[in-house]
Write an enzyme that holds these catalytic residues in place. Structure first.
Site, mmCIF file in Angstrom:
data_model
loop_
_atom_site.group_PDB
_atom_site.id
_atom_site.type_symbol
_atom_site.label_atom_id
_atom_site.label_comp_id
_atom_site.label_asym_id
_atom_site.label_seq_id
_atom_site.Cartn_x
_atom_site.Cartn_y
_atom_site.Cartn_z
ATOM 1 C CB SER A 50 -0.914 0.018 1.228
ATOM 2 O OG SER A 50 -1.884 -0.981 1.128
ATOM 3 N NE ARG A 54 -2.375 4.820 -0.110
ATOM 4 C CZ ARG A 54 -3.037 3.660 -0.211
ATOM 5 N NH1 ARG A 54 -2.401 2.551 -0.540
ATOM 6 N NH2 ARG A 54 -4.325 3.603 0.037
ATOM 7 C CB SER A 191 -13.080 1.640 -0.219
ATOM 8 O OG SER A 191 -12.056 1.618 -1.193
ATOM 9 C CD GLN A 193 -8.153 -0.622 -3.544
ATOM 10 O OE1 GLN A 193 -9.196 -0.828 -4.161
ATOM 11 N NE2 GLN A 193 -7.206 -1.541 -3.420
ATOM 12 C CG ASP A 339 -5.910 -6.421 2.330
ATOM 13 O OD1 ASP A 339 -6.933 -6.608 1.649
ATOM 14 O OD2 ASP A 339 -5.167 -5.436 2.181
ATOM 15 C CE LYS A 366 -10.940 -6.267 -0.277
ATOM 16 N NZ LYS A 366 -10.431 -4.908 -0.450
ATOM 17 N NE ARG A 370 -8.493 -12.059 -1.298
ATOM 18 C CZ ARG A 370 -7.681 -11.018 -1.206
ATOM 19 N NH1 ARG A 370 -7.893 -10.101 -0.278
ATOM 20 N NH2 ARG A 370 -6.663 -10.889 -2.020
ATOM 21 N NE ARG A 412 -4.103 -9.381 0.654
ATOM 22 C CZ ARG A 412 -2.926 -8.799 0.809
ATOM 23 N NH1 ARG A 412 -1.945 -9.443 1.401
ATOM 24 N NH2 ARG A 412 -2.707 -7.577 0.373
HETATM 25 C C1 S3P Z 1 -5.815 -0.984 -0.106
HETATM 26 C C2 S3P Z 1 -7.088 -0.898 0.400
HETATM 27 C C3 S3P Z 1 -7.954 -2.068 0.602
HETATM 28 C C4 S3P Z 1 -7.159 -3.352 0.588
HETATM 29 C C5 S3P Z 1 -6.203 -3.413 -0.554
HETATM 30 C C6 S3P Z 1 -5.204 -2.274 -0.464
HETATM 31 C C7 S3P Z 1 -5.022 0.249 -0.252
HETATM 32 O O1 S3P Z 1 -8.916 -2.129 -0.433
HETATM 33 O O2 S3P Z 1 -8.038 -4.455 0.559
HETATM 34 O O3 S3P Z 1 -5.490 -4.625 -0.537
HETATM 35 O O4 S3P Z 1 -3.800 0.161 -0.455
HETATM 36 O O5 S3P Z 1 -5.615 1.332 -0.168
HETATM 37 P P1 S3P Z 1 -10.326 -1.333 -0.348
HETATM 38 O O6 S3P Z 1 -10.032 0.105 -0.498
HETATM 39 O O7 S3P Z 1 -11.128 -1.873 -1.506
HETATM 40 O O8 S3P Z 1 -10.915 -1.697 0.969
#
Ligand code: S3P
Length: 452
Positions: A50, A54, A191, A193, A339, A366, A370, A412
């Site tokens: 993550s 970024r 989320s 993301q 995760d 996902k 999952r 995973r």
């Molecule tokens: C992530 C946010 C999560 C996570 C993903 C990485 C991120 O997803 O499951 O593996 O780096 O911001 P969601 O934003 O869909 O919850």
């Protein structure tokens, strides 16, 4: 891992709707996992996925050359780097050392599709950046990513003034970039993301963009914008950024990936008396809830050293296995552990009291479904499991046997069942085990080092 061999290939039922954008020749690999007696030693993983995503995006946008040590070795982060290169950034890479020469805020129109591979983070977060550029781009992904919901980013970006074409709310996304206006947005799903997509778009929008979070999610985007010299205002559940900010290159060490480390902590949980040291791992409080949960279930975790780097906590921890109790995971905790739930579910049958997971319906969208994948594979190993739309209930004190495990091409799932296999009777075969490359290519070697 055994040599590449196509022994079994799962074809998802709706694969015909979402063909990969281009034909990739995939080498399928099986991993054989034998039972282990104990977990002992130390692990150090490559940088957090993550955080690496970024840093790669912001370094590509910033002025100057950023340098990263311990950058993620995941295929997902390579997808992000390739997209930034396609839009004018220069990347030099030597193993975990990555240098990114940024474009100083002015991205170039990509000459080809932006290929996000398997990476939802790349597609969802970068869509916020490309929506604000004076060009049209097409974001594509593999079969799995092409099935995942993108309406959650299309909706806020459209409110900001972007025009996005997508069939049934899925990739490929054709994003006609334009000048964006600031919005205040409350995502309907928890989320990080989606939050990041809106904040990154906000860096280019006119005015101040605000995200109101229903549930607090990982805050790496906020910390990374600040690390690159930008300003983020946080007040309660509101996070705001101003448009037109200038970002400057940084030199940073990326802390080890906590979500990867969790597989080893779950292995440690299986053996009273086992002991594991984990060096330089990310301990950001929005991610480390899993350590509290595993602690509550019986894994003893000591923190040996904690420091802060660019706002991110990083430290060394030592874990010891005792009696693995199990427990209930629900509400905001499920969102914070999204995760890590497959790994905890996969070892649940070995717990004393069993594990119940609820409010985790996001698991169904996902890299694969999952909940279905965990239930299918646990049953293949002889476990009793009850499936719910939003989770599952797994009784404790069960004995599992080795079985043929399907990874569903999901990193995973492959790793979770390699850990479950350690306490099963007999050998387990993980089909399509190459999926681990998506987040943790060194997984099987690292496991070999600590299992006894
Ligand atoms: C992530 C946010 C999560 C996570 C993903 C990485 C991120 O997803 O499951 O593996 O780096 O911001 P969601 O934003 O869909 O919850």
């Amino acid at each position: 891992m055994s040599p590449a061999k196509l022994l079994y290939c799962y074809i998802p039922p709706d694969a015909d709707r979402a063909q990969p954008p281009r034909t990739r020749k995939k080498r399928h690999m099986d991993a054989k996992v034998q039972p282990a007696k104990q977990i002992r030693g130390s692990v150090r993983t490559a940088g957090d996925k993550s955080v690496s995503h970024r840093y790669a995006m912001l370094a590509g946008l910033a002025a100057g050359t950023s340098e990263f040590d311990n950058f993620s070795t995941s295929a997902d982060c390579s997808s992000t780097l390739s997209c930034m290169v396609a839009m004018g950034a220069h990347v030099r890479r030597n193993g975990n050392h990555v240098e990114v020469e940024g474009v100083g805020g002015k991205l170039a129109a990509p000459q080809e599709e932006l290929d996000c591979g398997n990476s939802g983070s790349t597609m969802r977060m970068l869509s916020g950046v490309v929506a604000a550029q004076p060009f049209t781009s097409v974001m594509v992904g593999d079969a799995s990513l092409s099935r995942r919901p993108m309406k959650r980013v299309i909706e806020p970006l459209t409110q900001m003034g972007a025009r996005i074409d997508a069939e049934e709310g899925c990739a490929p996304l054709t994003i006609h970039g334009s000048r964006l206006k600031a919005i205040t947005y409350q995502p309907p799903v928890a989320s990080a993301q989606v939050k990041s997509c809106v904040l990154l778009a906000g860096l280019f929008a006119e005015g101040e963009t605000t995200v109101i979070e229903p549930v607090k999610t990982r805050d790496h985007t906020e910390l990374a914008i600040e690390a690159f010299g930008g300003e983020v205002v946080r007040s309660g559940d509101r996070i705001s950024v101003r448009g037109g900010q200038v970002l400057k290159a940084i030199k940073a060490y990326v802390p080890g990936d906590l979500s990867s480390v969790v597989f080893f902590l779950c292995a440690t949980a299986l053996y009273p008396g086992s002991s594991l040291v984990v060096d330089s791992v990310l301990l950001n409080p929005t991610r480390s809830v899993v350590l509290d949960v595993l602690g509550g279930m019986g894994v003893k975790i000591n923190f040996l050293k904690i420091e802060q780097q660019f706002g991110e906590l990083v430290g060394t921890l030592q874990a010891e296995g005792s009696v693995f109790q199990g427990g209930v995971i629900s509400g905001a905790t499920s969102a914070a552990l999204i995760d890590e739930l497959p790994a905890i579910a996969a070892i649940a049958p070995y717990s004393v009291n069993g594990v119940e997971i609820r409010n985790a319906q996001e698991l169904r969208v996902k890299e694969c479904d999952r909940i279905h994948a965990v239930v299918r594979n646990l049953r293949a190993m002889g476990a009793e499991v009850e499936e719910f739309p939003d989770g599952m209930k797994i009784p404790g004190q069960q004995k599992l046997h080795g079985a043929a495990i399907e990874s569903f091409d999901d990193h995973r799932i492959a790793m979770a069942f390699a850990i479950a296999a350690l306490r099963a009777e007999g050998e387990t075969t993980i089909h399509n085990a190459e999926a681990v490359k998506v987040s943790f290519p060194e997984f099987f070697q690292a496991l070999e080092k600590v299992r006894q």
